[in-house]
Scaffold this motif. Structure first.
Motif, short mmCIF file in Angstrom:
data_model
loop_
_atom_site.label_atom_id
_atom_site.label_comp_id
_atom_site.label_asym_id
_atom_site.label_seq_id
_atom_site.Cartn_x
_atom_site.Cartn_y
_atom_site.Cartn_z
N UNK A 1 -21.70 18.12 21.49
CA UNK A 1 -23.16 18.02 21.55
C UNK A 1 -23.58 16.96 22.55
N UNK A 2 -24.55 17.28 23.41
CA UNK A 2 -25.07 16.28 24.33
C UNK A 2 -25.76 15.16 23.56
N UNK A 3 -25.53 13.93 23.99
CA UNK A 3 -26.08 12.80 23.26
C UNK A 3 -27.61 12.82 23.27
N UNK A 4 -28.21 13.28 24.36
CA UNK A 4 -29.67 13.30 24.40
C UNK A 4 -30.26 14.44 23.58
N UNK A 5 -29.40 15.32 23.04
CA UNK A 5 -29.84 16.33 22.09
C UNK A 5 -29.60 15.91 20.65
N UNK A 6 -28.93 14.78 20.45
CA UNK A 6 -28.61 14.31 19.10
C UNK A 6 -29.83 13.66 18.46
N UNK A 7 -29.86 13.68 17.13
CA UNK A 7 -30.86 12.89 16.41
C UNK A 7 -30.50 11.41 16.57
N UNK A 8 -31.44 10.54 16.17
CA UNK A 8 -31.16 9.11 16.26
C UNK A 8 -29.94 8.70 15.46
N UNK A 9 -29.79 9.26 14.25
CA UNK A 9 -28.63 8.94 13.43
C UNK A 9 -27.34 9.45 14.02
N UNK A 10 -27.35 10.66 14.60
CA UNK A 10 -26.15 11.22 15.22
C UNK A 10 -25.72 10.39 16.43
N UNK A 11 -26.70 9.98 17.25
CA UNK A 11 -26.36 9.16 18.41
C UNK A 11 -25.79 7.81 17.99
N UNK A 12 -26.35 7.24 16.92
CA UNK A 12 -25.87 5.92 16.48
C UNK A 12 -24.45 6.00 15.93
N UNK A 13 -24.14 7.00 15.14
CA UNK A 13 -22.78 7.11 14.59
C UNK A 13 -21.78 7.39 15.70
N UNK A 14 -22.22 8.08 16.77
CA UNK A 14 -21.35 8.28 17.93
C UNK A 14 -21.08 6.97 18.64
N UNK A 15 -22.10 6.09 18.73
CA UNK A 15 -21.89 4.77 19.31
C UNK A 15 -20.94 3.93 18.47
N UNK A 16 -21.05 4.04 17.15
CA UNK A 16 -20.12 3.32 16.27
C UNK A 16 -18.70 3.80 16.54
N UNK A 17 -18.51 5.11 16.67
CA UNK A 17 -17.18 5.65 16.97
C UNK A 17 -16.67 5.10 18.29
N UNK A 18 -17.54 5.01 19.28
CA UNK A 18 -17.14 4.49 20.59
C UNK A 18 -16.71 3.02 20.49
N UNK A 19 -17.41 2.24 19.65
CA UNK A 19 -17.06 0.83 19.48
C UNK A 19 -15.72 0.66 18.77
N UNK A 20 -15.43 1.53 17.83
CA UNK A 20 -14.19 1.42 17.05
C UNK A 20 -12.98 1.99 17.77
N UNK A 21 -13.18 2.98 18.65
CA UNK A 21 -12.10 3.83 19.13
C UNK A 21 -10.96 3.06 19.78
N UNK A 22 -11.27 2.03 20.58
CA UNK A 22 -10.21 1.33 21.31
C UNK A 22 -9.65 0.13 20.55
N UNK A 23 -10.04 0.03 19.27
CA UNK A 23 -9.49 -0.96 18.33
C UNK A 23 -9.61 -2.40 18.82
N UNK A 24 -10.83 -2.83 19.15
CA UNK A 24 -11.03 -4.19 19.66
C UNK A 24 -10.85 -5.23 18.56
N UNK A 25 -10.45 -6.45 18.93
CA UNK A 25 -10.32 -7.51 17.92
C UNK A 25 -11.65 -8.06 17.44
#
Length: 299
Positions: free
Chosen positions: A129-153
């Motif tokens: 799904x394109x991010x600009x087609x996502x609801x606000x909640x869908x876009x935010x949870x995608x950003x959370x996934x992006x923050x977690x994905x590379x396992x930062x300290x």
């Protein structure tokens, strides 16, 4: 470990400090909640920690490395901003793979990291799904996934549950708990959903007017301050002496009370109902309301 040492911040367009000499040490591997009213300095501190702002005075040390804010952050950090950025033309999968590639993931390692965070947060349906087609909640949870994905300290998540429905908020907090057990990051959560986030937090930090005014575990802070209730009346006016009531909005009046005051206040609520109030209610006060009420009583 994160060390904030005598940190001050003033914006050029303002004559007031957003942060006033804050010093905080955050041991690694713990989850911290950053709480406070609007304008207390929460977002300013978050942006300083991730390198988006330079401090006016003071310093920040992350895992033994001095953050100089002159270029790339010296320590990998996962960040969810308060306002969702605009990513035209990118799908959820594109954004995840971009973040992983930027942090050195390639080939099978990239695919495994992407699939792991997608499964953790249950966002498989958002990958195409394109991010600009996502609801606000869908876009935010995608950003959370992006923050977690590379396992930062270090993770700094500014209102990570904003826009999520009840089911997905619960899943988010459960996912963050699971993530902490596996990767042990230092996690700072800026949130107003303290009751939901309470199970995730090891400690809460409460800011007011750019200063740290309270710190401790949620049970410690609740024990330190008297339990309180919030009484609300929705009406055109109050039919009784209202010195201790404040106007929380047009036609909306509130009062903080201790359990001992409940019988007297119940009489006031009954009187309000009897004279045409649209609504009366009583609920437990939030941790922030309790702390700030105690501060006001000390002044």
């Amino acid at each position: 470990m994160v060390v904030v040492d005598k940190l001050w911040k003033i914006y050029r367009h303002s004559k007031e400090f957003a942060l006033k000499g804050i010093s905080i040490t955050l041991p690694g591997g713990q989850n911290y909640g950053l709480l406070g009213p609007n304008g207390s300095g929460k977002t300013t501190l978050s942006r300083l920690l991730v390198g988006l702002l330079r401090p006016t005075k003071g310093r920040i040390i992350v895992n033994g490395v001095l953050l100089n804010n002159t270029g790339r952050h010296p320590v990998p950090v996962g960040y969810v901003p308060q306002v969702v950025p605009y990513f035209p033309g990118l799908t959820g999968r594109d954004l995840l793979e971009f973040a992983l590639t930027a942090h050195g993931f390639r080939g099978p390692a990239l695919r495994r990291a992407r699939e792991e965070v997608v499964e953790l947060l249950g966002i498989g349906a958002l990958q195409q799904k394109l991010i600009w087609h996502m609801s606000g909640g869908e876009a935010r949870i995608t950003l959370v996934a992006t923050a977690l994905a590379f396992r930062p300290p270090l993770l700094v998540l500014d209102e990570p549950s904003a826009g999520l429905d009840a089911l997905n908020r619960q899943r988010l907090w459960e996912s963050l708990t699971h993530y902490k057990k596996n990767y042990h990051p230092t996690m700072l959560l800026v949130t107003h959903d303290i009751q939901e986030a309470e199970t995730v937090l090891d400690e809460a930090l409460i800011l007011s007017e750019g200063e740290l005014v309270a710190r401790g575990t949620i049970p410690e802070l609740r024990r330190r301050h008297s339990p309180m209730l919030v009484c609300t009346v929705v009406a055109d006016h109050l039919p009784f002496h209202a010195t201790e009531w404040r106007e929380a909005g047009p036609g909306r009046f509130q009062r903080l009370v201790t359990p001992e005051q409940v019988p007297a206040v119940m009489d006031e609520l009954k009187k309000a109902l009897g004279t045409g109030a649209a609504e009366v209610s009583v609920r437990a006060a939030t941790l922030e309301e309790i702390v700030f009420s105690s501060m006001e009583q000390q002044v």
